[in-house]
Design a protein around this motif. Structure first.
Motif, PDB file in Angstrom:
ATOM      1  N   UNK A   5       5.635   3.455   1.961  1.00 40.74           N
ATOM      2  CA  UNK A   5       5.123   2.142   1.592  1.00 40.74           C
ATOM      3  C   UNK A   5       4.775   1.343   2.835  1.00 40.74           C
ATOM      4  N   UNK A   6       3.637   0.674   2.784  1.00 45.75           N
ATOM      5  CA  UNK A   6       3.188  -0.159   3.894  1.00 45.75           C
ATOM      6  C   UNK A   6       3.021  -1.591   3.407  1.00 45.75           C
ATOM      7  N   UNK A   7       3.651  -2.521   4.128  1.00 51.40           N
ATOM      8  CA  UNK A   7       3.587  -3.922   3.719  1.00 51.40           C
ATOM      9  C   UNK A   7       2.260  -4.575   4.081  1.00 51.40           C
ATOM     10  N   UNK A   8       1.614  -4.048   5.113  1.00 49.11           N
ATOM     11  CA  UNK A   8       0.358  -4.634   5.561  1.00 49.11           C
ATOM     12  C   UNK A   8      -0.705  -3.555   5.690  1.00 49.11           C
ATOM     13  N   UNK A   9      -1.957  -3.983   5.640  1.00 48.17           N
ATOM     14  CA  UNK A   9      -3.057  -3.041   5.806  1.00 48.17           C
ATOM     15  C   UNK A   9      -3.147  -2.611   7.268  1.00 48.17           C
ATOM     16  N   UNK A  10      -3.462  -1.351   7.476  1.00 43.31           N
ATOM     17  CA  UNK A  10      -3.722  -0.851   8.816  1.00 43.31           C
ATOM     18  C   UNK A  10      -4.900   0.112   8.750  1.00 43.31           C
ATOM     19  N   UNK A  11      -5.774   0.001   9.727  1.00 42.09           N
ATOM     20  CA  UNK A  11      -6.885   0.943   9.814  1.00 42.09           C
ATOM     21  C   UNK A  11      -6.371   2.337  10.164  1.00 42.09           C
ATOM     22  N   UNK A  12      -5.130   2.399  10.643  1.00 46.24           N
ATOM     23  CA  UNK A  12      -4.529   3.674  11.038  1.00 46.24           C
ATOM     24  C   UNK A  12      -3.599   4.194   9.939  1.00 46.24           C
ATOM     25  N   UNK A  13      -4.039   4.045   8.698  1.00 49.90           N
ATOM     26  CA  UNK A  13      -3.197   4.394   7.559  1.00 49.90           C
ATOM     27  C   UNK A  13      -2.883   5.884   7.499  1.00 49.90           C
ATOM     28  N   UNK A  14      -3.601   6.693   8.256  1.00 54.16           N
ATOM     29  CA  UNK A  14      -3.299   8.124   8.300  1.00 54.16           C
ATOM     30  C   UNK A  14      -2.122   8.433   9.226  1.00 54.16           C
ATOM     31  N   UNK A  15      -1.667   7.452   9.949  1.00 52.97           N
ATOM     32  CA  UNK A  15      -0.553   7.630  10.866  1.00 52.97           C
ATOM     33  C   UNK A  15       0.760   7.206  10.222  1.00 52.97           C
ATOM     34  N   UNK A  16       1.811   7.939  10.504  1.00 54.74           N
ATOM     35  CA  UNK A  16       3.112   7.613   9.929  1.00 54.74           C
ATOM     36  C   UNK A  16       3.590   6.228  10.360  1.00 54.74           C
ATOM     37  N   UNK A  17       3.196   5.795  11.537  1.00 56.05           N
ATOM     38  CA  UNK A  17       3.630   4.500  12.045  1.00 56.05           C
ATOM     39  C   UNK A  17       3.091   3.310  11.277  1.00 56.05           C
ATOM     40  N   UNK A  18       2.115   3.542  10.406  1.00 57.88           N
ATOM     41  CA  UNK A  18       1.542   2.453   9.620  1.00 57.88           C
ATOM     42  C   UNK A  18       2.383   2.114   8.391  1.00 57.88           C
ATOM     43  N   UNK A  19       3.466   2.862   8.165  1.00 57.64           N
ATOM     44  CA  UNK A  19       4.280   2.691   6.967  1.00 57.64           C
ATOM     45  C   UNK A  19       5.682   2.199   7.331  1.00 57.64           C
ATOM     46  N   UNK A  20       6.207   1.351   6.468  1.00 56.10           N
ATOM     47  CA  UNK A  20       7.480   0.703   6.747  1.00 56.10           C
ATOM     48  C   UNK A  20       8.667   1.393   6.084  1.00 56.10           C
ATOM     49  N   UNK A  21       8.444   2.017   4.954  1.00 59.77           N
ATOM     50  CA  UNK A  21       9.542   2.617   4.193  1.00 59.77           C
ATOM     51  C   UNK A  21       9.141   4.018   3.743  1.00 59.77           C
ATOM     52  N   UNK A  22      10.141   4.896   3.684  1.00 60.29           N
ATOM     53  CA  UNK A  22       9.902   6.297   3.346  1.00 60.29           C
ATOM     54  C   UNK A  22      10.891   6.773   2.293  1.00 60.29           C
ATOM     55  N   UNK A  64       0.869  -1.166   0.000  1.00 57.93           N
ATOM     56  CA  UNK A  64       0.000   0.000   0.000  1.00 57.93           C
ATOM     57  C   UNK A  64       0.909   1.220   0.000  1.00 57.93           C
ATOM     58  N   UNK A  65       0.549   2.227  -0.773  1.00 57.69           N
ATOM     59  CA  UNK A  65       1.411   3.392  -0.912  1.00 57.69           C
ATOM     60  C   UNK A  65       0.706   4.653  -0.441  1.00 57.69           C
ATOM     61  N   UNK A  66       1.476   5.516   0.186  1.00 53.44           N
ATOM     62  CA  UNK A  66       0.900   6.749   0.687  1.00 53.44           C
ATOM     63  C   UNK A  66       1.772   7.953   0.411  1.00 53.44           C
ATOM     64  N   UNK A  67       1.146   9.122   0.497  1.00 51.01           N
ATOM     65  CA  UNK A  67       1.856  10.404   0.440  1.00 51.01           C
ATOM     66  C   UNK A  67       1.554  11.167   1.724  1.00 51.01           C
ATOM     67  N   UNK A  68       2.572  11.747   2.277  1.00 54.91           N
ATOM     68  CA  UNK A  68       2.468  12.615   3.443  1.00 54.91           C
ATOM     69  C   UNK A  68       3.146  13.938   3.108  1.00 54.91           C
ATOM     70  N   UNK A  69       2.909  14.931   3.944  1.00 53.95           N
ATOM     71  CA  UNK A  69       3.605  16.206   3.762  1.00 53.95           C
ATOM     72  C   UNK A  69       3.922  16.813   5.116  1.00 53.95           C
ATOM     73  N   UNK A  70       4.944  17.633   5.105  1.00 54.58           N
ATOM     74  CA  UNK A  70       5.346  18.309   6.334  1.00 54.58           C
ATOM     75  C   UNK A  70       5.708  19.752   6.018  1.00 54.58           C
ATOM     76  N   UNK A  71       4.920  20.651   6.560  1.00 51.84           N
ATOM     77  CA  UNK A  71       5.176  22.071   6.397  1.00 51.84           C
ATOM     78  C   UNK A  71       6.124  22.537   7.498  1.00 51.84           C
ATOM     79  N   UNK A  72       6.825  23.637   7.303  1.00 50.51           N
ATOM     80  CA  UNK A  72       7.766  24.134   8.324  1.00 50.51           C
ATOM     81  C   UNK A  72       7.078  24.332   9.664  1.00 50.51           C
ATOM     82  N   UNK A  73       7.666  23.771  10.697  1.00 50.00           N
ATOM     83  CA  UNK A  73       7.139  23.944  12.033  1.00 50.00           C
ATOM     84  C   UNK A  73       5.923  23.104  12.364  1.00 50.00           C
ATOM     85  N   UNK A  74       5.539  22.232  11.443  1.00 48.45           N
ATOM     86  CA  UNK A  74       4.360  21.394  11.669  1.00 48.45           C
ATOM     87  C   UNK A  74       4.715  19.922  11.612  1.00 48.45           C
TER      88      UNK A  74
END
Length: 127
Positions: free
Chosen positions: A100-117, A35-45
């Motif tokens: 990238x996440x190797x397994x499904x997680x209901x918490x897919x909005x959390x960074x901890x649900x992903x294995x590789x960045x 499963x693949x995701x996109x995240x973003x980080x703004x300055x100071x956030x």
């Protein structure tokens, strides 16, 4: 596992960009299983969830503020996930990361649900 994000840059408000994230074929031979995701980080956030696409492309999820403007897609044959960003706003300015996440997680909005960045690509939207 290596993920290489690209496509960031400077764009005026209302413009478009397409981000790409390529997975190393050598170490990511089963890209279609992630499963693949996109995240973003703004300055100071904190880093925030933007979009996610399931391994079989049956499910897509988005941050509410980008719904209707951003589209996540993937090409498993090319080991690549994309984020098409339209109608960009200054508040979209951030470093964008693919994950990238190797397994499904209901918490897919959390960074901890992903294995590789990936390393991140900077998107700057001017007003």
């Amino acid at each position: 596992v290596q993920l290489q994000a690209s496509g960031g840059g400077l764009v005026q408000a209302g413009g478009s960009l397409r981000l790409s994230c390529a997975a190393s074929e050598h170490t990511f031979s089963t890209f279609s299983m992630y499963h693949m995701g996109w995240f973003r980080q703004a300055p100071g956030k904190e880093r925030e969830f933007v979009a996610r696409i399931s391994r079989d492309v049956t499910s897509r999820y988005y941050l509410d503020s980008v719904k209707g403007r951003f589209t996540i897609s993937r090409d498993n044959a090319r080991n690549t996930v994309y984020l098409q960003m339209d109608s960009l706003k200054p508040e979209d300015t951030a470093v964008y990361y693919c994950a990238a996440a190797a397994t499904y997680s209901a918490y897919y909005r959390n960074t901890g649900a992903y294995d590789y960045w990936g390393q991140g690509t900077l998107v700057t939207v001017s007003s």
